[in-house]
Scaffold this motif. Structure first.
Motif, mmCIF file in Angstrom:
data_model
loop_
_atom_site.group_PDB
_atom_site.id
_atom_site.type_symbol
_atom_site.label_atom_id
_atom_site.label_comp_id
_atom_site.label_asym_id
_atom_site.label_seq_id
_atom_site.Cartn_x
_atom_site.Cartn_y
_atom_site.Cartn_z
ATOM 1 N N HIS A 35 0.816 -1.206 0.000
ATOM 2 C CA HIS A 35 0.000 0.000 0.000
ATOM 3 C C HIS A 35 0.855 1.265 0.000
ATOM 4 N N VAL A 37 -0.130 5.084 1.635
ATOM 5 C CA VAL A 37 -1.079 5.835 2.454
ATOM 6 C C VAL A 37 -0.453 7.203 2.695
ATOM 7 N N TRP A 47 -5.927 6.540 2.531
ATOM 8 C CA TRP A 47 -5.427 5.465 1.698
ATOM 9 C C TRP A 47 -5.292 5.964 0.262
ATOM 10 N N VAL A 50 -3.050 0.491 -3.769
ATOM 11 C CA VAL A 50 -2.562 -0.838 -3.420
ATOM 12 C C VAL A 50 -2.196 -1.575 -4.700
ATOM 13 N N TYR A 59 -5.169 -0.752 -7.467
ATOM 14 C CA TYR A 59 -6.381 0.016 -7.220
ATOM 15 C C TYR A 59 -5.998 1.334 -6.559
ATOM 16 N N TYR A 60 -6.824 2.347 -6.809
ATOM 17 C CA TYR A 60 -6.490 3.699 -6.368
ATOM 18 C C TYR A 60 -7.671 4.386 -5.688
ATOM 19 N N SER A 61 -7.355 5.367 -4.857
ATOM 20 C CA SER A 61 -8.407 6.206 -4.294
ATOM 21 C C SER A 61 -8.905 7.159 -5.379
ATOM 22 N N ASP A 62 -10.098 7.667 -5.189
ATOM 23 C CA ASP A 62 -10.672 8.608 -6.147
ATOM 24 C C ASP A 62 -9.794 9.847 -6.303
ATOM 25 N N ARG A 65 -6.697 8.649 -8.598
ATOM 26 C CA ARG A 65 -6.919 7.799 -9.772
ATOM 27 C C ARG A 65 -6.827 8.614 -11.048
#
Lengths: 121, 110
Positions: A35, A37, A47, A50, A59-62, A65
Protein backbone atom coordinates in the motif's frame (compact mmCIF):
# COMPACT_ATOMS: atom_id res chain seq x y z
CA UNK A 1 13.02 -7.45 11.04
CA UNK A 2 10.61 -5.82 8.58
CA UNK A 3 11.89 -2.47 7.32
CA UNK A 4 10.29 -0.07 4.88
CA UNK A 5 12.21 3.06 3.90
CA UNK A 6 10.57 5.70 1.72
CA UNK A 7 12.48 8.22 -0.35
CA UNK A 8 11.92 10.70 -3.14
CA UNK A 9 9.92 13.34 -1.31
CA UNK A 10 10.62 17.05 -1.42
CA UNK A 11 9.25 20.34 -2.68
CA UNK A 12 7.56 20.12 -6.08
CA UNK A 13 5.82 22.76 -8.14
CA UNK A 14 2.12 22.39 -8.91
CA UNK A 15 1.52 20.52 -12.14
CA UNK A 16 4.80 18.62 -11.93
CA UNK A 17 5.36 14.91 -11.28
CA UNK A 18 7.10 13.01 -8.53
CA UNK A 19 8.14 9.40 -8.00
CA UNK A 20 8.39 7.98 -4.52
CA UNK A 21 10.30 4.82 -3.72
CA UNK A 22 10.00 2.38 -0.83
CA UNK A 23 12.87 0.01 -0.14
CA UNK A 24 11.75 -3.18 1.60
CA UNK A 25 13.88 -5.52 3.68
CA UNK A 26 13.46 -8.23 6.27
CA UNK A 27 10.79 -10.09 4.30
CA UNK A 28 10.08 -11.36 0.79
CA UNK A 29 8.42 -8.45 -1.01
CA UNK A 30 6.97 -10.70 -3.72
CA UNK A 31 4.81 -12.45 -1.10
CA UNK A 32 2.80 -9.34 -0.26
CA UNK A 33 0.47 -6.80 -1.77
CA UNK A 34 1.68 -3.31 -0.84
CA UNK A 35 0.00 0.00 0.00
CA UNK A 36 0.67 3.71 -0.18
CA UNK A 37 -1.08 5.83 2.45
CA UNK A 38 -0.70 9.58 2.89
CA UNK A 39 -1.27 12.07 5.68
CA UNK A 40 -1.55 15.83 5.07
CA UNK A 41 0.11 17.92 7.79
CA UNK A 42 -2.08 17.97 10.88
CA UNK A 43 -4.75 15.81 9.26
CA UNK A 44 -5.81 12.18 9.13
CA UNK A 45 -4.67 9.16 7.18
CA UNK A 46 -5.83 8.72 3.58
CA UNK A 47 -5.43 5.47 1.70
CA UNK A 48 -3.90 6.11 -1.73
CA UNK A 49 -3.24 2.89 -3.64
CA UNK A 50 -2.56 -0.84 -3.42
CA UNK A 51 -0.76 -3.24 -5.75
CA UNK A 52 -0.98 -7.02 -5.82
CA UNK A 53 1.98 -9.17 -4.82
CA UNK A 54 2.94 -9.78 -8.46
CA UNK A 55 2.08 -6.33 -9.79
CA UNK A 56 -0.73 -7.60 -12.00
CA UNK A 57 -3.49 -5.61 -10.31
CA UNK A 58 -3.68 -2.19 -8.68
CA UNK A 59 -6.38 0.02 -7.22
CA UNK A 60 -6.49 3.70 -6.37
CA UNK A 61 -8.41 6.21 -4.29
CA UNK A 62 -10.67 8.61 -6.15
CA UNK A 63 -8.35 11.49 -5.24
CA UNK A 64 -5.38 10.14 -7.21
CA UNK A 65 -6.92 7.80 -9.77
CA UNK A 66 -5.97 8.75 -13.30
CA UNK A 67 -2.85 10.69 -12.35
CA UNK A 68 -0.99 8.17 -10.20
CA UNK A 69 0.69 4.84 -10.85
CA UNK A 70 1.74 2.34 -8.23
CA UNK A 71 4.34 -0.18 -9.36
CA UNK A 72 6.89 -2.57 -7.95
CA UNK A 73 10.16 -4.26 -8.77
CA UNK A 74 10.27 -7.40 -6.67
CA UNK A 75 13.78 -8.21 -7.87
CA UNK A 76 14.95 -4.88 -6.42
CA UNK A 77 12.72 -5.17 -3.33
CA UNK A 78 11.26 -1.77 -4.15
CA UNK A 79 7.78 -0.26 -4.34
CA UNK A 80 7.05 2.93 -6.27
CA UNK A 81 4.36 5.60 -6.50
CA UNK A 82 4.36 8.11 -9.32
CA UNK A 83 2.00 11.06 -8.98
CA UNK A 84 1.57 13.53 -11.83
CA UNK A 85 -0.28 16.84 -12.17
CA UNK A 86 0.53 17.52 -8.54
CA UNK A 87 -1.80 19.85 -6.62
CA UNK A 88 -1.30 21.67 -3.32
CA UNK A 89 -3.74 19.22 -1.72
CA UNK A 90 -1.32 16.40 -2.51
CA UNK A 91 1.00 17.85 0.15
CA UNK A 92 1.40 15.08 2.71
CA UNK A 93 3.65 12.54 4.33
CA UNK A 94 3.50 9.46 2.12
CA UNK A 95 3.85 6.08 3.82
CA UNK A 96 4.38 2.72 2.24
CA UNK A 97 2.87 -0.14 4.21
CA UNK A 98 2.85 -3.92 4.14
CA UNK A 99 -0.22 -5.99 4.99
CA UNK A 100 -0.25 -8.68 7.64
CA UNK A 101 -1.23 -11.54 5.37
CA UNK A 102 0.69 -12.82 2.36
CA UNK A 103 -0.66 -12.83 -1.19
CA UNK A 104 -4.14 -11.49 -0.47
CA UNK A 105 -5.66 -8.04 -0.19
CA UNK A 106 -5.31 -7.03 3.44
CA UNK A 107 -5.03 -3.89 5.53
CA UNK A 108 -1.65 -2.32 6.37
CA UNK A 109 0.40 -3.77 9.21
CA UNK A 110 4.01 -2.60 8.98
CA UNK A 111 4.65 1.03 8.02
CA UNK A 112 7.66 2.99 6.86
CA UNK A 113 8.69 6.27 8.48
CA UNK A 114 7.17 8.32 5.67
CA UNK A 115 8.41 10.79 3.05
CA UNK A 116 7.15 14.38 2.99
CA UNK A 117 5.94 15.77 -0.31
CA UNK A 118 5.25 19.50 -0.44
CA UNK A 119 3.52 20.90 -3.50
CA UNK A 120 4.21 24.60 -3.68
CA UNK A 121 5.38 27.21 -6.13
CA UNK B 1 -14.96 6.43 -1.13
CA UNK B 2 -16.15 8.44 1.85
CA UNK B 3 -14.08 8.26 4.99
CA UNK B 4 -15.36 6.15 7.84
CA UNK B 5 -16.93 8.26 10.60
CA UNK B 6 -15.17 8.56 13.95
CA UNK B 7 -15.65 11.06 16.78
CA UNK B 8 -13.07 13.82 16.57
CA UNK B 9 -12.08 13.45 20.18
CA UNK B 10 -12.64 11.40 23.31
CA UNK B 11 -11.17 11.70 26.77
CA UNK B 12 -10.92 9.71 29.96
CA UNK B 13 -9.10 9.57 33.26
CA UNK B 14 -6.36 7.07 34.07
CA UNK B 15 -7.83 3.68 34.90
CA UNK B 16 -11.10 4.34 33.12
CA UNK B 17 -12.34 2.76 29.91
CA UNK B 18 -13.21 4.55 26.68
CA UNK B 19 -14.79 3.41 23.44
CA UNK B 20 -14.22 4.87 19.99
CA UNK B 21 -16.79 4.14 17.31
CA UNK B 22 -16.18 3.84 13.59
CA UNK B 23 -19.19 3.89 11.29
CA UNK B 24 -19.10 2.87 7.67
CA UNK B 25 -21.47 1.46 5.11
CA UNK B 26 -22.66 -1.85 3.74
CA UNK B 27 -19.81 -1.58 1.22
CA UNK B 28 -17.02 -1.56 3.76
CA UNK B 29 -17.42 -2.36 7.47
CA UNK B 30 -20.79 -3.94 6.87
CA UNK B 31 -19.42 -6.23 4.17
CA UNK B 32 -16.28 -7.72 5.72
CA UNK B 33 -14.48 -8.36 8.97
CA UNK B 34 -11.40 -6.70 7.48
CA UNK B 35 -11.37 -3.87 10.00
CA UNK B 36 -8.16 -2.65 11.59
CA UNK B 37 -7.33 -0.03 14.19
CA UNK B 38 -4.16 2.04 14.39
CA UNK B 39 -2.56 4.14 17.09
CA UNK B 40 -0.44 7.12 16.08
CA UNK B 41 1.64 9.25 18.38
CA UNK B 42 2.75 12.72 17.18
CA UNK B 43 5.49 12.57 14.57
CA UNK B 44 5.39 8.78 14.41
CA UNK B 45 4.13 6.26 11.89
CA UNK B 46 0.83 4.52 12.67
CA UNK B 47 0.98 1.29 14.65
CA UNK B 48 -1.44 -1.59 14.13
CA UNK B 49 -3.27 -2.42 17.37
CA UNK B 50 -6.20 -4.54 16.14
CA UNK B 51 -6.92 -6.47 12.94
CA UNK B 52 -9.84 -8.57 11.73
CA UNK B 53 -12.06 -6.50 14.06
CA UNK B 54 -10.73 -7.85 17.35
CA UNK B 55 -7.43 -9.68 16.95
CA UNK B 56 -4.35 -8.20 18.58
CA UNK B 57 -0.87 -8.37 17.05
CA UNK B 58 1.83 -9.82 19.23
CA UNK B 59 3.00 -7.30 21.79
CA UNK B 60 -0.17 -5.20 21.88
CA UNK B 61 -1.71 -4.88 25.32
CA UNK B 62 -4.87 -6.84 26.12
CA UNK B 63 -6.32 -3.54 27.31
CA UNK B 64 -7.16 -2.92 23.64
CA UNK B 65 -10.22 -4.74 22.36
CA UNK B 66 -12.49 -4.48 19.36
CA UNK B 67 -15.96 -5.41 18.20
CA UNK B 68 -18.29 -4.90 15.28
CA UNK B 69 -22.04 -4.69 14.86
CA UNK B 70 -23.45 -4.15 11.40
CA UNK B 71 -21.78 -1.12 9.87
CA UNK B 72 -20.10 0.07 13.06
CA UNK B 73 -16.83 -1.09 14.56
CA UNK B 74 -15.64 -0.11 18.01
CA UNK B 75 -12.31 0.12 19.81
CA UNK B 76 -12.32 -0.09 23.60
CA UNK B 77 -9.33 0.79 25.72
CA UNK B 78 -9.61 -0.31 29.33
CA UNK B 79 -7.46 0.80 32.25
CA UNK B 80 -6.43 4.01 30.48
CA UNK B 81 -2.79 4.95 30.84
CA UNK B 82 -1.02 8.19 30.03
CA UNK B 83 0.84 6.48 27.18
CA UNK B 84 -2.49 5.74 25.46
CA UNK B 85 -2.87 9.42 24.61
CA UNK B 86 -2.63 9.43 20.82
CA UNK B 87 -4.66 9.57 17.63
CA UNK B 88 -6.62 6.45 16.70
CA UNK B 89 -7.75 5.47 13.21
CA UNK B 90 -10.01 2.71 11.99
CA UNK B 91 -9.72 1.25 8.51
CA UNK B 92 -11.68 -1.18 6.37
CA UNK B 93 -11.47 -3.11 3.14
CA UNK B 94 -14.24 -2.29 0.67
CA UNK B 95 -16.23 -4.15 -1.96
CA UNK B 96 -14.38 -2.18 -4.65
CA UNK B 97 -11.03 -3.69 -3.65
CA UNK B 98 -10.05 -0.38 -2.14
CA UNK B 99 -9.41 0.60 1.43
CA UNK B 100 -10.70 3.46 3.55
CA UNK B 101 -9.65 5.10 6.81
CA UNK B 102 -11.68 6.90 9.40
CA UNK B 103 -11.08 10.58 10.05
CA UNK B 104 -9.26 9.84 13.28
CA UNK B 105 -10.00 10.31 16.96
CA UNK B 106 -7.78 12.21 19.35
CA UNK B 107 -7.67 10.50 22.74
CA UNK B 108 -6.83 12.71 25.70
CA UNK B 109 -5.95 11.12 29.02
CA UNK B 110 -6.99 13.63 31.66
Amino acid sequence: QVQLVESGGGVVQPGKSLRLSCAASGFTLSDYAMHWVRQPPGKGLEWVAVISYDGSNSYYSDSVRGRSTISRDNAKNTLYLQVSSLRPEDTAVYYCARPRQTLRWDLPDYWGQGSLVTVSS
Amino acid sequence: QSALTQPASVSGSPGQSITISCTGTSSDIGAYNYVSWYQQHPGKAPKLILYLVSDRPSGVSSRFSGSKSGKTASLTISGLQAEDEADYYCSSYTVSTTFVFGGGTKLTVL
